[in-house]
Write a protein that holds these residues in place. Sequence first.
Motif, short mmCIF file in Angstrom:
data_model
loop_
_atom_site.label_atom_id
_atom_site.label_comp_id
_atom_site.label_asym_id
_atom_site.label_seq_id
_atom_site.Cartn_x
_atom_site.Cartn_y
_atom_site.Cartn_z
N THR A 156 0.84 -1.21 0.00
CA THR A 156 0.00 0.00 0.00
C THR A 156 0.86 1.25 0.00
O THR A 156 0.60 2.22 -0.73
CB THR A 156 -0.93 0.01 1.23
OG1 THR A 156 -1.78 -1.14 1.18
CG2 THR A 156 -1.77 1.27 1.27
N LEU A 157 1.89 1.24 0.82
CA LEU A 157 2.78 2.40 0.89
C LEU A 157 3.55 2.59 -0.42
O LEU A 157 3.71 3.71 -0.91
CB LEU A 157 3.76 2.24 2.05
CG LEU A 157 3.15 2.28 3.45
CD1 LEU A 157 4.19 1.89 4.50
CD2 LEU A 157 2.58 3.64 3.76
N ALA A 158 4.02 1.48 -1.00
CA ALA A 158 4.78 1.56 -2.25
C ALA A 158 3.92 2.10 -3.39
O ALA A 158 4.42 2.77 -4.30
CB ALA A 158 5.33 0.19 -2.60
N ALA A 159 2.62 1.81 -3.34
CA ALA A 159 1.71 2.25 -4.40
C ALA A 159 0.97 3.53 -4.04
O ALA A 159 -0.03 3.88 -4.68
CB ALA A 159 0.71 1.14 -4.70
N SER A 160 1.45 4.26 -3.02
CA SER A 160 0.73 5.43 -2.54
C SER A 160 0.74 6.61 -3.50
O SER A 160 -0.09 7.52 -3.39
CB SER A 160 1.33 5.88 -1.19
OG SER A 160 2.67 6.33 -1.39
N GLU B 55 9.59 5.32 -1.69
CA GLU B 55 11.02 4.98 -1.66
C GLU B 55 11.41 4.27 -0.36
O GLU B 55 12.25 3.36 -0.37
CB GLU B 55 11.86 6.25 -1.81
CG GLU B 55 13.35 6.00 -1.85
CD GLU B 55 14.16 7.26 -2.09
OE1 GLU B 55 15.38 7.24 -1.82
OE2 GLU B 55 13.57 8.27 -2.55
N VAL B 56 10.79 4.67 0.72
CA VAL B 56 11.16 4.07 2.02
C VAL B 56 10.13 3.06 2.51
O VAL B 56 10.20 2.63 3.67
CB VAL B 56 11.35 5.18 3.09
CG1 VAL B 56 12.40 6.19 2.66
CG2 VAL B 56 10.02 5.88 3.40
N ALA B 57 9.21 2.66 1.64
CA ALA B 57 8.10 1.80 2.04
C ALA B 57 8.52 0.55 2.83
O ALA B 57 7.91 0.23 3.86
CB ALA B 57 7.27 1.40 0.83
N PRO B 58 9.56 -0.19 2.41
CA PRO B 58 9.92 -1.41 3.16
C PRO B 58 10.31 -1.11 4.61
O PRO B 58 10.09 -1.92 5.51
CB PRO B 58 11.12 -1.96 2.38
CG PRO B 58 10.98 -1.38 1.01
CD PRO B 58 10.40 -0.02 1.21
N HIS B 59 10.91 0.07 4.82
CA HIS B 59 11.35 0.43 6.16
C HIS B 59 10.21 1.06 6.97
O HIS B 59 10.09 0.84 8.17
CB HIS B 59 12.52 1.42 6.08
CG HIS B 59 13.63 0.94 5.19
ND1 HIS B 59 14.49 -0.07 5.55
CD2 HIS B 59 13.98 1.33 3.93
CE1 HIS B 59 15.34 -0.29 4.56
NE2 HIS B 59 15.06 0.54 3.57
N LEU B 60 9.37 1.83 6.29
CA LEU B 60 8.26 2.50 6.96
C LEU B 60 7.20 1.49 7.43
O LEU B 60 6.50 1.72 8.41
CB LEU B 60 7.62 3.51 6.00
CG LEU B 60 6.65 4.54 6.59
CD1 LEU B 60 7.31 5.34 7.71
CD2 LEU B 60 6.13 5.47 5.50
N ALA B 61 7.11 0.37 6.74
CA ALA B 61 6.12 -0.66 7.11
C ALA B 61 6.62 -1.58 8.21
O ALA B 61 5.86 -2.41 8.72
CB ALA B 61 5.77 -1.49 5.87
#
Length: 219
Positions: free
Chosen positions: A173-177, A184-190
């Motif tokens: 969801t974050l990567a496709a926001s 860019e930071v989705a893997p870390h933000l999740a």
Amino acid sequence: MTETRRGRPRTPLLSRESIVDATLRVIDAEGIAAVGMRSVARVLGVDAKSLYNHVDGKDGLLDAVAEQLLAGLVLPPRTGDARHDLRAIAGSFRARALQHPQAAPLVLTRQLSSLEGLAPVNEVLAVLLAAGAEAEEAVHLLRMLLATLIGTLLREVEAAPTFGSDDGDRRGTLAASGLPAVAEVAPHLARFDRQAEFDYTVELAITAVLDRIDLRGAR
């Protein structure tokens, strides 16, 4: 033949300690909002009015719990290494708060004038003064450190981490926001590792404090 006892049932002996223990049982089971003279009295099997001989209403109950939790805080001996000592104090504070996560906000936010409330403050101030901070500066730095520590612990025990759930769907969801920086930071933000976040936040705050003391001393 068994003798039948007559008269009124015995009222359980009350003490400040037994009342605090009962209040903690209510908090652990139902949260701080459930605390009241009646709910604590039910746990103890007594009339709510009898509690007033030991505590001054609901606020008295909450203060007593916060004081007991702080009294159980084991402060590490100082080593003379300011970074190590501040990190150790923060770690001890976190360990005590997490023993009763539902009650942690009381330890973190309740304004106490007792010695139990001042003991950790005294330890932090002693480390800051020994590191070279002047009295007024030490108070500013103390308040900044406490605000940082309280904020990160409240996030840990009370609130969901910002976007962090270690959930694959969440990462997607974050990567496709459509928000470039978020994507860019989705893997870390999740992902949210409570211990790692605590360590990072505390280390950053301590570094800022010691750099400030060094900067002041160099003038």
